[in-house]
Design a protein around this motif. Structure first.
Motif, PDB file in Angstrom:
ATOM      1  N   UNK A 161     125.026  30.301  36.577  1.00 50.50           N
ATOM      2  CA  UNK A 161     124.288  29.275  37.320  1.00 50.50           C
ATOM      3  C   UNK A 161     123.436  29.922  38.404  1.00 50.50           C
ATOM      4  N   UNK A 162     123.990  30.919  39.096  1.00 51.75           N
ATOM      5  CA  UNK A 162     123.217  31.645  40.108  1.00 51.75           C
ATOM      6  C   UNK A 162     121.990  32.281  39.473  1.00 51.75           C
ATOM      7  N   UNK A 163     122.141  32.827  38.267  1.00 51.18           N
ATOM      8  CA  UNK A 163     121.006  33.464  37.600  1.00 51.18           C
ATOM      9  C   UNK A 163     119.935  32.433  37.236  1.00 51.18           C
ATOM     10  N   UNK A 164     120.336  31.254  36.789  1.00 55.32           N
ATOM     11  CA  UNK A 164     119.353  30.200  36.477  1.00 55.32           C
ATOM     12  C   UNK A 164     118.550  29.852  37.726  1.00 55.32           C
ATOM     13  N   UNK A 165     119.233  29.711  38.868  1.00 55.14           N
ATOM     14  CA  UNK A 165     118.529  29.430  40.117  1.00 55.14           C
ATOM     15  C   UNK A 165     117.532  30.540  40.439  1.00 55.14           C
ATOM     16  N   UNK A 166     117.963  31.784  40.267  1.00 53.18           N
ATOM     17  CA  UNK A 166     117.121  32.930  40.586  1.00 53.18           C
ATOM     18  C   UNK A 166     115.892  32.987  39.680  1.00 53.18           C
ATOM     19  N   UNK A 167     116.092  32.793  38.387  1.00 54.25           N
ATOM     20  CA  UNK A 167     114.993  32.829  37.426  1.00 54.25           C
ATOM     21  C   UNK A 167     113.995  31.706  37.721  1.00 54.25           C
ATOM     22  N   UNK A 168     114.509  30.545  38.081  1.00 58.85           N
ATOM     23  CA  UNK A 168     113.645  29.401  38.372  1.00 58.85           C
ATOM     24  C   UNK A 168     112.736  29.662  39.563  1.00 58.85           C
ATOM     25  N   UNK A 169     113.268  30.301  40.590  1.00 58.81           N
ATOM     26  CA  UNK A 169     112.491  30.490  41.824  1.00 58.81           C
ATOM     27  C   UNK A 169     111.527  31.668  41.760  1.00 58.81           C
ATOM     28  N   UNK A 170     111.855  32.714  41.020  1.00 61.95           N
ATOM     29  CA  UNK A 170     111.012  33.915  40.986  1.00 61.95           C
ATOM     30  C   UNK A 170     109.707  33.654  40.250  1.00 61.95           C
ATOM     31  N   UNK A 171     108.596  34.100  40.813  1.00 60.23           N
ATOM     32  CA  UNK A 171     107.275  33.924  40.194  1.00 60.23           C
ATOM     33  C   UNK A 171     106.623  35.259  39.815  1.00 60.23           C
ATOM     34  N   UNK A 172     107.108  36.355  40.375  1.00 58.70           N
ATOM     35  CA  UNK A 172     106.473  37.640  40.124  1.00 58.70           C
ATOM     36  C   UNK A 172     106.506  38.007  38.644  1.00 58.70           C
ATOM     37  N   UNK A 173     105.483  38.728  38.200  1.00 55.76           N
ATOM     38  CA  UNK A 173     105.443  39.228  36.828  1.00 55.76           C
ATOM     39  C   UNK A 173     106.009  40.634  36.717  1.00 55.76           C
ATOM     40  N   UNK A 174     106.352  41.220  37.846  1.00 55.91           N
ATOM     41  CA  UNK A 174     106.908  42.572  37.856  1.00 55.91           C
ATOM     42  C   UNK A 174     108.366  42.538  37.413  1.00 55.91           C
ATOM     43  N   UNK A 175     108.674  43.238  36.334  1.00 54.09           N
ATOM     44  CA  UNK A 175     110.055  43.270  35.849  1.00 54.09           C
ATOM     45  C   UNK A 175     110.968  43.941  36.868  1.00 54.09           C
ATOM     46  N   UNK A 176     110.480  44.994  37.491  1.00 54.96           N
ATOM     47  CA  UNK A 176     111.290  45.705  38.473  1.00 54.96           C
ATOM     48  C   UNK A 176     111.637  44.810  39.657  1.00 54.96           C
ATOM     49  N   UNK A 177     110.632  44.062  40.147  1.00 56.29           N
ATOM     50  CA  UNK A 177     110.875  43.185  41.284  1.00 56.29           C
ATOM     51  C   UNK A 177     111.785  42.027  40.894  1.00 56.29           C
ATOM     52  N   UNK A 178     111.627  41.507  39.688  1.00 58.75           N
ATOM     53  CA  UNK A 178     112.516  40.435  39.232  1.00 58.75           C
ATOM     54  C   UNK A 178     113.963  40.934  39.150  1.00 58.75           C
TER      55      UNK A 178
END
Length: 297
Positions: free
Chosen positions: A177-194
């Motif tokens: 669930x924490x990961x779903x929240x994180x994926x939803x909020x992140x907008x960057x296209x950088x894989x490293x930053x994600x």
């Protein structure tokens, strides 16, 4: 295995000291970055996070003495003995600022839920020289672009409250669930930053030891927004907002800015609710323009 911070080298150049202070009868953990005598900024982090979340902005603000506590009930700070409602958090923040002795010559910065706490505390009498709100909650979360996601979050926290304590803790700290929240909020296209963002949420988004404190804080976070406090704030305000924020749309942030006596609105493009992770350097530039290093310490 943890993911290295892209801001680690910058942060390592800034001295840091860890403290514990009794505030309203409970222990508040706080971190002090920079040198004595530098202009002071007090940071207030967002819901479920702790001081680590704002360290990328700290890394981009050398030349300041930054005071960054963990909110009561989160990170390494003990819960309040009173409810974790807006009255409780504002009383704590005012008492914390007094306890650490920064006086009146400081800037107050709040991110996300921290923007609600910081603005309400100023409206109720705390007098910083300036107020900075990053990703402010400028409208009811249930009415934002991801209102459906917020409603699902309400159900999630209600379920965690209804279950026995051990099971409720497991739900609150569920990594999927924490990961779903994180994926939803992140907008960057950088894989490293994600990867870094997801690692930060994995490590710190469940850093709490009291289920009731988390549930009370959540109700506070969705039950209030900065609009309530804005008309009663009479210090200069900087709003650092995101073009693609899923919680408060840009149009609502523009309306929020009009409610203050003296507010400057700065929009960071192509970012969402994670300005502090994705574009901390850009945010720091806006803050530096608003709070110069030569400000009174």
């Amino acid at each position: 295995m943890t993911t290295a911070s892209p801001y680690a080298a910058q942060l390592a150049r800034i001295p840091v000291r860890e403290h514990r202070t009794t505030v309203l009868g409970t222990t508040t953990a706080w971190w002090e970055y920079g040198d004595e005598g530098d202009p002071v900024i007090v940071f207030v982090h967002g819901f479920r996070g702790d001081h680590h979340g704002l360290e990328p902005i700290v890394a981009n603000l050398p030349g300041f003495r930054i005071v960054s506590p963990d909110l009561p009930g989160f990170g390494e700070s003990a819960p309040l003995s009173s409810p974790h409602d807006l009255d409780g958090y504002t009383a704590w923040l005012a008492a914390f600022v007094e306890a650490i002795g920064v006086g009146d010559a400081f800037t107050l910065l709040g991110h996300s839920f921290g923007s609600i706490v910081a603005s309400a505390t100023v409206a109720r009498g705390l007098r910083p020289e300036r107020l900075v709100l990053v990703n402010p909650i400028g409208a009811p979360a249930l009415e934002g672009p991801r209102g459906v996601m917020t409603r699902l979050a309400v159900l999630y926290y209600q379920a965690a409250a209804a279950l026995p304590e051990r099971a409720g803790f497991a739900v609150l700290k569920n990594r999927a669930i924490v990961r779903v929240m994180s994926v939803t909020m992140a907008k960057t296209r950088s894989r490293e930053l994600r990867r870094f963002i997801h690692d930060q949420h994995d490590r710190y988004f469940s850093a709490f030891g009291d289920r009731d404190a988390v549930l009370e804080a959540f109700r506070t976070s969705v039950g209030h927004d900065v609009r309530e406090s804005a008309p009663d704030i009479h210090v200069p305000v900087l709003l650092v907002v995101a073009e693609r924020d899923d919680i408060t749309p840009l149009e609502a942030q523009r309306r929020l800015a009009e409610l203050f006596d003296d507010a400057r609105l700065e929009v960071i493009p192509e970012v969402g609710h994670l300005i502090h992770y994705e574009t901390p350097g850009d945010a720091a530039k806006r803050i530096l323009d608003f709070v110069p290093r030569g400000a009174t310490a």
